[in-house]
Design a protein around this motif. Sequence first.
Motif, mmCIF file in Angstrom:
data_model
loop_
_atom_site.group_PDB
_atom_site.id
_atom_site.type_symbol
_atom_site.label_atom_id
_atom_site.label_comp_id
_atom_site.label_asym_id
_atom_site.label_seq_id
_atom_site.Cartn_x
_atom_site.Cartn_y
_atom_site.Cartn_z
ATOM 1 N N PRO A 162 20.124 15.388 7.257
ATOM 2 C CA PRO A 162 20.533 16.411 8.236
ATOM 3 C C PRO A 162 21.300 17.566 7.612
ATOM 4 N N GLY A 163 21.514 17.541 6.306
ATOM 5 C CA GLY A 163 22.162 18.656 5.632
ATOM 6 C C GLY A 163 23.670 18.567 5.576
ATOM 7 N N CYS A 164 24.206 17.369 5.473
ATOM 8 C CA CYS A 164 25.664 17.188 5.438
ATOM 9 C C CYS A 164 26.282 17.527 4.082
ATOM 10 N N LEU A 184 27.320 9.546 10.622
ATOM 11 C CA LEU A 184 26.229 9.795 11.560
ATOM 12 C C LEU A 184 25.525 11.094 11.202
ATOM 13 N N ALA A 185 24.393 11.360 11.832
ATOM 14 C CA ALA A 185 23.574 12.536 11.524
ATOM 15 C C ALA A 185 24.258 13.851 11.864
ATOM 16 N N ASP A 186 25.341 13.828 12.666
ATOM 17 C CA ASP A 186 26.097 15.061 12.915
ATOM 18 C C ASP A 186 27.140 15.283 11.823
ATOM 19 N N CYS A 187 27.078 14.472 10.768
ATOM 20 C CA CYS A 187 27.929 14.528 9.575
ATOM 21 C C CYS A 187 29.314 13.913 9.781
ATOM 22 N N VAL A 221 20.656 7.532 13.725
ATOM 23 C CA VAL A 221 20.492 7.945 12.328
ATOM 24 C C VAL A 221 21.863 7.956 11.650
ATOM 25 N N HIS A 222 21.917 7.359 10.457
ATOM 26 C CA HIS A 222 23.191 7.234 9.741
ATOM 27 C C HIS A 222 22.937 7.032 8.247
#
Length: 138
Positions: free
Chosen positions: A134-136, A80-83, A102-103
């Motif tokens: 998202p910068g993961c 997911l977008a929160d990594c 978002v994924h």
Amino acid sequence: MRKTVSVLAATVLAAVLLPATASATPGSGVTGTILARKTIGHTDYTLREITVQPGGYTGWHFHDGTLYAYVKAGTLTHNLADCSIDGVFGTGRAFTEKPAQVHIGRNLGSTPLVLEVLYVLPAGSPLSEDAPDPGCGF
């Protein structure tokens, strides 16, 4: 005053006519084949087979509707977008993707990943929409 109006008009035209800078992340090593497509009422149903090569990924994206997926071969790592990893799905597993979430899907294995995916989307929607990274770091 004329110069101010001219500059303002040029700025508005540029904003409307020039393409925006995309910060989307394209996929790599991914191919897809549409197996069936049907529209009923205001809903598009699309059945698609997606293959992700070892080391490949979908790029960050989201869908306007719900997806129902089945892993035919290989293993999918789904972030997911929160990594966070919200699932690792191997052969024979099924999963869903929620609208607007978002994924990215990644094949971290050594064999091709093959998915059968049913897209249930509002009529006329694209199969997916790009989202910024998202910068993961992967």
